[in-house]
Design a protein around this motif. Sequence first.
Motif, PDB file in Angstrom:
ATOM      1  N   PRO A 328      -8.358  14.954  42.143  1.00 13.99           N
ATOM      2  CA  PRO A 328      -8.214  13.529  41.810  1.00 13.99           C
ATOM      3  C   PRO A 328      -6.787  13.006  41.758  1.00 13.99           C
ATOM      4  N   ASP A 351     -16.764  14.386  46.844  1.00  8.76           N
ATOM      5  CA  ASP A 351     -16.490  13.971  45.477  1.00  8.76           C
ATOM      6  C   ASP A 351     -15.096  14.406  45.042  1.00  8.76           C
ATOM      7  N   ARG A 353     -14.547  13.991  41.520  1.00  5.69           N
ATOM      8  CA  ARG A 353     -14.749  14.078  40.070  1.00  5.69           C
ATOM      9  C   ARG A 353     -14.988  15.533  39.645  1.00  5.69           C
ATOM     10  N   ASN A 356     -15.589  16.435  35.834  1.00  3.40           N
ATOM     11  CA  ASN A 356     -16.736  15.868  35.125  1.00  3.40           C
ATOM     12  C   ASN A 356     -17.893  16.864  35.050  1.00  3.40           C
ATOM     13  N   VAL A 364     -17.747   6.218  37.574  1.00 10.06           N
ATOM     14  CA  VAL A 364     -16.489   6.473  38.282  1.00 10.06           C
ATOM     15  C   VAL A 364     -15.349   5.903  37.448  1.00 10.06           C
ATOM     16  N   ASN A 464     -15.466  14.221  29.963  1.00  9.18           N
ATOM     17  CA  ASN A 464     -15.835  15.480  30.608  1.00  9.18           C
ATOM     18  C   ASN A 464     -16.863  16.271  29.815  1.00  9.18           C
ATOM     19  N   GLN A 491      -9.810  10.440  34.909  1.00 10.78           N
ATOM     20  CA  GLN A 491      -9.604  11.883  34.870  1.00 10.78           C
ATOM     21  C   GLN A 491      -8.964  12.359  36.173  1.00 10.78           C
ATOM     22  N   ALA A 495      -7.626   8.851  40.238  1.00 11.99           N
ATOM     23  CA  ALA A 495      -9.081   8.753  40.217  1.00 11.99           C
ATOM     24  C   ALA A 495      -9.547   7.327  40.527  1.00 11.99           C
ATOM     25  N   ASP A 509     -23.128  15.306  44.290  1.00  9.39           N
ATOM     26  CA  ASP A 509     -21.862  15.166  43.589  1.00  9.39           C
ATOM     27  C   ASP A 509     -21.208  16.536  43.437  1.00  9.39           C
TER      28      ASP A 509
END
Length: 746
Positions: A328, A351, A353, A356, A364, A464, A491, A495, A509
């Motif tokens: 990110p 993805d 993320r 997460n 998001v 998270n 995050q 991001a 994801d």
Amino acid sequence: MSAQPVNPNLPPDHVTVFIDGVELAAPKGSMIIQVADRAGIPIPRFCYHSKLAVAANCRMCLVEVEKMPKPAPACATPVMDGMKVYTRSDKALRSQRNVMEFLLINHPLDCPICDQGGECELQDLSLGYGRSVSRFAEPKRVVPDEDLGPLVATEMTRCIQCTRCIRFTAEIAGTYELGGMYRGENLQIGTYDGKPLTTELSGNVIDVCPVGALTNKVFQFRARPWELIAHESLGYHDALGSNLFLHSRRGEVLRVVPRENEAVNECWLSDRDRYSHQGLYAADRATVPMVKGADGQWREAPWNEALAAAAAILREHRGDDLGVLVHPATSNEEGGLLARLARGLGTGNLDHRIFNRDFSDAAVAEPFAAAPADIEQADVVVLLGTNIRHEVPLLHARLRKAQVKRNARIHAINPVDFEFTFALAGKQIVPPSRFAEALGDAALREAVRGATRPVLIVGAIAENHPQAAAIRAAAREFAAATGAALCRIPQGANAVGLARAGVLPAGRDAAAMLAEPRGAYVLYGIEPGLDFADTGAALRALKGARVVAFSHFACESTHEVADVILPIGLLPEIEATLTNLAGMDQGTRAGGKLPGQAREGWRVLRALGGELGLEGFDFTDLAGARASLAGAAAVAPTPGRAGEAGQGGLELALVPAIYRTDAVVRRAAALQAHPLNTAPRVVLNPADAEAAGVAGGQVARVKAANGTATLPVAVDARVAAGVAWIEGGHGATAPLGAGRVEVVKA
């Protein structure tokens, strides 16, 4: 002076002042030096700093004021209507020259070996106000040095007692670590206890020091200022996007200093952004393309061979069999091209993320509802699930400023009673699973409803968590009910930008890609052994697949899982844009030289897209890439699976360690030696430690659903009952993914 205003056309809160014959309008209460600065009239100074309280102890800014018998310090003399000030009169200049002579009495003549030489305020002003010959024949005083830690070097014999460093640690950092000892000619600046500086903003004392008493220990004796070239760049270790200059010599980044931007970082810089450049030159930096042979052995390869090998893997695993995982902090340009690459290969498994754990609400990163500069105007702030002092240090400094200047009331909901440099009006120290419940507290809501500028800041512990969707829903409801500006800390440094660039799944994801392993993966800027929310699941999935790694570092975990390593440049080495937590796009310039055969990420993606014959990769420069990406449609990610909370044991509060947040910071030697960089450990509430049969200093096994870690135990009443507090970013804690853990004596 007349009781009637000199200029009746001015607003009632302004007065008219004459400085060196120039008529100026100034707000009532302004100091002479502030009015002069706004008008561009130079007044020498050492102790005055626009961001610090007035000390008026150097007296270098003495000026002549009409009808005042003695010269007055411009930094501490408020203006009055009709006041006439002379900064260059004989009286003013004589006073300034006398002060300079006193300041130089004990100052050592070591400019040739001083790191401040060439950019020293004392040097500059002594040229204009100093004598050519000293009249002082007595021995100069010598002040013993103390070690302030791995970041700040000291030579306190040079100190002129301006007290800027004292005021910075007290007013901005809020740690009160420096002070004056003894009196008169024996005055010394130090910590008194001889301990290193522990503030996460310690490097700023270097910037405010007008002489060579406090200098950059990492940069010490490396170069002279006139050898360096300044390049505009950004901090990329948190989402604030602090503005900074990279100072490089022959392509090597030797120093980082702040670049003033009132809307973002003012004139300050966190130590993490200031000293992380050391990580650019780590021994395991990826400098040449590498391909793993059929025998499992790595060998260096030319770019055309490495790109052909990467293209063969991606052709063989097009569509749903391919997953693309992106760090990110990746730039907007690289993110847009990665999204185009994924579409061209027919996969929606994309993805960024990677930290997460709960994707059930398809959340998001979003820009803050209140800009950083507006947050310091808040009158009530609620912190939810964040050690904000470590997560975004300069946002923490804004909150301290809000409390000191506006008496803001700050409330915290956390699993640990973290150390902040502001007082809390209220706190709830509860396990993360009770965050949503804590937001429903009637007293808290009543306190926020009565505010005119309330703010709710949601941090990494909440974002998270395995039940992050429920916490986010509670935060949105709380903000709607109370009128608070909802600020969810992104995050990752970019991001927000990657979400806008469409680096989001139309298919699986990040968690689903690893829970349901794909045949092949693209890893972009990720250190596999430390950068995933669930390292165990990630390594299991990656080891069983073909992996193309666009990598900054050829680390052990990358060698373990990858089949092709394509070396790419880090942000200080490339031109790029990032989007910060306020939604502001900010650009960087390349400051460092790319190591070895490493290339800018957009160049490598263009070459790989061309090798695969995909559309949209026919541009020839970065401007062409940006033009081709302009107007790309945003992608709404599909909801994914919720995190698994688990049953029994202790709830894991996994907090990002301040100097273990990413691969570059983890390789910055000075930051790793800093007192804030604690060794991996598990911290328990005394009652939980007693129930588990462990004591502080002992070693325990911490068992999670996907792995076990053996860690030293610390016992601290600041930890909520039922919680095990662990800092992430360490190899020792990487096996502990999320949810609940069991702690037993090893």
